[in-house]
Enzyme design. Sequence first.
Site, short mmCIF file in Angstrom:
data_model
loop_
_atom_site.label_atom_id
_atom_site.label_comp_id
_atom_site.label_asym_id
_atom_site.label_seq_id
_atom_site.Cartn_x
_atom_site.Cartn_y
_atom_site.Cartn_z
N TYR A 171 1.82 9.91 9.29
CA TYR A 171 2.97 10.10 8.39
C TYR A 171 4.24 10.42 9.19
CZ TYR A 171 5.44 12.27 4.40
OH TYR A 171 6.34 12.61 3.43
N LYS A 175 7.56 8.22 9.34
CA LYS A 175 8.81 8.79 8.84
C LYS A 175 9.89 8.80 9.92
CE LYS A 175 8.14 9.76 4.51
NZ LYS A 175 8.72 8.82 3.54
P1 NAI Z 1 4.77 11.15 -5.20
O1 NAI Z 1 3.37 10.84 -4.77
O2 NAI Z 1 5.00 11.88 -6.45
O3 NAI Z 1 5.65 9.82 -5.25
C1 NAI Z 1 5.41 8.70 -4.47
C2 NAI Z 1 5.38 7.51 -5.40
O4 NAI Z 1 5.27 6.31 -4.62
C3 NAI Z 1 4.18 7.51 -6.35
O5 NAI Z 1 4.64 7.41 -7.70
C4 NAI Z 1 3.36 6.31 -5.93
O6 NAI Z 1 2.71 5.65 -7.03
C5 NAI Z 1 4.41 5.42 -5.30
N1 NAI Z 1 3.87 4.47 -4.34
C6 NAI Z 1 2.91 4.71 -3.40
N2 NAI Z 1 2.66 3.58 -2.72
C7 NAI Z 1 3.47 2.62 -3.23
C8 NAI Z 1 3.69 1.25 -2.94
N3 NAI Z 1 2.97 0.64 -1.99
N4 NAI Z 1 4.59 0.56 -3.66
C9 NAI Z 1 5.31 1.17 -4.65
N5 NAI Z 1 5.14 2.47 -4.98
C10 NAI Z 1 4.24 3.18 -4.27
O7 NAI Z 1 5.43 11.94 -3.96
P2 NAI Z 1 6.92 12.52 -3.72
O8 NAI Z 1 6.76 13.85 -3.15
O9 NAI Z 1 7.79 12.31 -4.89
O10 NAI Z 1 7.38 11.57 -2.51
C11 NAI Z 1 8.51 10.70 -2.55
C12 NAI Z 1 8.91 10.40 -1.14
O11 NAI Z 1 9.40 11.59 -0.50
C13 NAI Z 1 7.80 9.88 -0.24
O12 NAI Z 1 8.31 8.88 0.63
C14 NAI Z 1 7.40 11.09 0.54
O13 NAI Z 1 6.78 10.76 1.76
C15 NAI Z 1 8.75 11.76 0.73
N6 NAI Z 1 8.68 13.16 1.09
C16 NAI Z 1 8.27 14.07 0.16
C17 NAI Z 1 8.24 15.41 0.51
C18 NAI Z 1 7.93 16.47 -0.46
O14 NAI Z 1 8.08 17.64 -0.10
N7 NAI Z 1 7.51 16.14 -1.68
C19 NAI Z 1 8.55 15.86 1.89
C20 NAI Z 1 9.03 14.82 2.74
C21 NAI Z 1 9.05 13.52 2.34
#
Ligand code: NAI
Length: 306
Positions: A171, A175
């Site tokens: 990851y 990133k």
């Molecule tokens: P989440 O799991 O709620 O949202 C991620 C979404 O991406 C999900 O709805 C999932 O269905 C969708 N997804 C996964 N693979 C996919 C694909 N191949 N094509 C289309 N959609 C796809 O997680 P969250 O926390 O909202 O994460 C959003 C972004 O923020 C991610 O890139 C994550 O790595 C990043 N992030 C989040 C952090 C946090 O503290 N929540 C910290 C640092 C980064």
Amino acid sequence: MSIRFEGRVAIVTGAGGGLGRQHALALAARGAKVVVNDLGSGVDGSGAGGAGNGTVSAAQKVVDEIRAAGGEAIANGASVTDSGAVQAMVDAALTEWRRVDILVNNAGILRDKSFAKMDLADFRQVMDVHLMGAVNCTKAVWETMRAQSYGRIVMTTSSTGLYGNFGQSNYGAAKMALVGLMQTLALEGAKHGIRVNCLAPTAATRMTENLIPEAALRLLVPEAVTPGLLALVADDAPTRTILCAGAGGFEQAHVTLTRGIHVGIAGDAAERVQSGWAEIGDRDGETVPESGAAQGMLELEKAMSN
Ligand code: NAI
């Protein structure tokens, strides 16, 4: 001055829940027409099915919310890893609204394990979704944004990429690769009105539910990150910025360069590097070079003035 997006078309990937959902709702509330993309996978990328499965309904639910509030949105179930499906998503947005102004690369998965225990397949899959997913989406909008002389692109990076976290080598690598992608695209996009930035969020979502202590959860709402995203895609957005955001706090991360020393190539050069660590690492007077080439020039200048 209030940030508005009337006349702008935005694509938010992974917007069926978590941070992406908040970004999509906020963009639409401020006037943007929004493509809500989500293939509806588990946190680890499993269970994704494409059109008609529970996932598209996650995106469709967000679209329904936007429409109920008087906004405009369409749902899309493409996996960001499928460049053909991503192109079709962008084509659908162009058919519907004729432009794409904003791309928020937000879709992501986790496959955490210590490096010793991690399969290469898990490493590749995480790279594919985060890095190649963002590349696929960015490539699909790039010509349109160049032709419009307007584009705002955000890569969702992470503190794990910037600073590391145990169990997240795949990851973190993916990133930080997005930071590298942003650095060059910001340079290449500049003369075409395309601004490219990174957002490093911290939020309580399903992705972090096992990682964040209970007491912190109510402060780390995704809504506390989204204002940073809005500023990064606004008309007067910066470019080449890494914005950290969480619990309503905002900071900027920089890839800085110290002034360093000139050692040359004599036989004792390695020993002089070794004895020079303190001076090489001295942060007094450090800068952020304008490009990789500019960093190389600084070394050349030091050599030529010695
Ligand atoms: P989440 O799991 O709620 O949202 C991620 C979404 O991406 C999900 O709805 C999932 O269905 C969708 N997804 C996964 N693979 C996919 C694909 N191949 N094509 C289309 N959609 C796809 O997680 P969250 O926390 O909202 O994460 C959003 C972004 O923020 C991610 O890139 C994550 O790595 C990043 N992030 C989040 C952090 C946090 O503290 N929540 C910290 C640092 C980064």
